[in-house]
Motif scaffolding. Structure first.
Motif, mmCIF file in Angstrom:
data_model
loop_
_atom_site.group_PDB
_atom_site.id
_atom_site.type_symbol
_atom_site.label_atom_id
_atom_site.label_comp_id
_atom_site.label_asym_id
_atom_site.label_seq_id
_atom_site.Cartn_x
_atom_site.Cartn_y
_atom_site.Cartn_z
ATOM 1 N N LYS A 7 0.872 -1.178 0.000
ATOM 2 C CA LYS A 7 0.000 0.000 0.000
ATOM 3 C C LYS A 7 0.909 1.229 0.000
ATOM 4 O O LYS A 7 2.010 1.182 0.533
ATOM 5 C CB LYS A 7 -0.885 0.002 1.248
ATOM 6 N N LEU A 8 0.429 2.318 -0.570
ATOM 7 C CA LEU A 8 1.181 3.568 -0.515
ATOM 8 C C LEU A 8 1.197 4.111 0.911
ATOM 9 O O LEU A 8 0.238 3.934 1.657
ATOM 10 C CB LEU A 8 0.553 4.624 -1.428
ATOM 11 N N GLY A 35 5.100 11.626 -8.671
ATOM 12 C CA GLY A 35 5.592 12.547 -7.653
ATOM 13 C C GLY A 35 6.750 11.985 -6.846
ATOM 14 O O GLY A 35 7.275 12.647 -5.960
ATOM 15 N N LEU A 36 7.155 10.761 -7.162
ATOM 16 C CA LEU A 36 8.238 10.115 -6.422
ATOM 17 C C LEU A 36 9.582 10.708 -6.837
ATOM 18 O O LEU A 36 9.899 10.788 -8.017
ATOM 19 C CB LEU A 36 8.211 8.612 -6.689
ATOM 20 N N ALA A 94 11.083 5.233 8.483
ATOM 21 C CA ALA A 94 10.786 6.541 7.899
ATOM 22 C C ALA A 94 10.429 6.433 6.416
ATOM 23 O O ALA A 94 10.553 7.409 5.676
ATOM 24 C CB ALA A 94 11.968 7.483 8.103
ATOM 25 N N ASP A 95 9.985 5.258 5.983
ATOM 26 C CA ASP A 95 9.608 5.060 4.585
ATOM 27 C C ASP A 95 8.357 5.885 4.284
ATOM 28 O O ASP A 95 7.299 5.638 4.842
ATOM 29 C CB ASP A 95 9.339 3.575 4.320
ATOM 30 N N GLY A 96 8.495 6.855 3.400
ATOM 31 C CA GLY A 96 7.361 7.671 2.994
ATOM 32 C C GLY A 96 6.748 7.217 1.691
ATOM 33 O O GLY A 96 5.818 7.841 1.183
ATOM 34 N N GLU A 121 15.193 1.763 12.217
ATOM 35 C CA GLU A 121 14.810 3.106 12.646
ATOM 36 C C GLU A 121 15.406 4.190 11.743
ATOM 37 O O GLU A 121 16.603 4.220 11.483
ATOM 38 C CB GLU A 121 15.272 3.341 14.092
ATOM 39 N N GLY A 122 14.518 5.065 11.244
ATOM 40 C CA GLY A 122 14.926 6.232 10.486
ATOM 41 C C GLY A 122 15.284 6.019 9.033
ATOM 42 O O GLY A 122 15.594 6.983 8.332
ATOM 43 N N LEU A 123 15.252 4.767 8.567
ATOM 44 C CA LEU A 123 15.632 4.526 7.174
ATOM 45 C C LEU A 123 14.465 4.804 6.236
ATOM 46 O O LEU A 123 13.303 4.681 6.591
ATOM 47 C CB LEU A 123 16.122 3.100 6.983
ATOM 48 N N TYR A 124 14.826 5.145 4.989
ATOM 49 C CA TYR A 124 13.846 5.417 3.950
ATOM 50 C C TYR A 124 13.529 4.141 3.168
ATOM 51 O O TYR A 124 13.918 3.047 3.560
ATOM 52 C CB TYR A 124 14.377 6.496 3.011
#
Length: 151
Positions: A7-8, A35-36, A94-96, A121-124
């Motif tokens: 899912k997004l 938009g990525l 932190a994956d957006g 923790e904190g990774l994209y």
């Protein structure tokens, strides 16, 4: 699985989802910018710039692609209890780009008796392309694969 797309992460407005479903039927090739950006996938500026310049990165999403991937994601989540093979899932907190809670839902529902959840923790999104952590994650994955290859 690394940062699986079930899912997004961002909420898609209901009106856009509805319009996408209609467009998928009448004009399935309608493509809109995703938009990525590279800065969304890695905290490493060099990796982000490479992502943005890569001509093979599709910067658009079609209406049909969106509706079909959404349906396939729902089917995969529903089928998760039937999964019996060993499972390793690594995500960045932190994956957006993709939904970490939805990845966790798949993991929790998976029928595998041998499964590992690895939240960093904190990774994209592209955990293997994150500064300092990518190599460590790759090594951990290799160890896990080799341990499972002999069983």
């Amino acid at each position: 699985l690394t940062s699986p797309y079930w899912k997004l992460a961002m909420a898609v407005p209901p009106a856009k989802v509805f319009a996408g479903k209609i467009a998928s039927r009448v004009f399935p090739k309608l493509a809109l910018p995703s938009g990525l950006k590279g800065a969304d996938v890695s905290r490493d500026p060099e990796i982000a710039a490479l992502y943005d310049r890569d001509p093979l990165n599709n910067k658009n999403a079609t209406a049909r692609w969106f509706t079909e991937t959404s349906a396939a994601q729902d089917a995969a989540i529903a089928a998760a209890p039937t999964l019996r093979m060993p499972l390793y899932v690594v995500v960045g907190s932190a994956d957006g780009v993709v939904s970490v809670p939805r990845a966790r839902a798949f993991y929790d529902a998976a029928g595998s008796s041998d499964k590992t959840w690895d939240a960093r923790e904190g990774l994209y999104h592209e955990v293997l392309n994150e500064p300092a952590a990518g190599r460590q994650i790759a090594e951990r994955l290799a160890e896990w694969i080799l341990a499972h290859a002999s069983s």
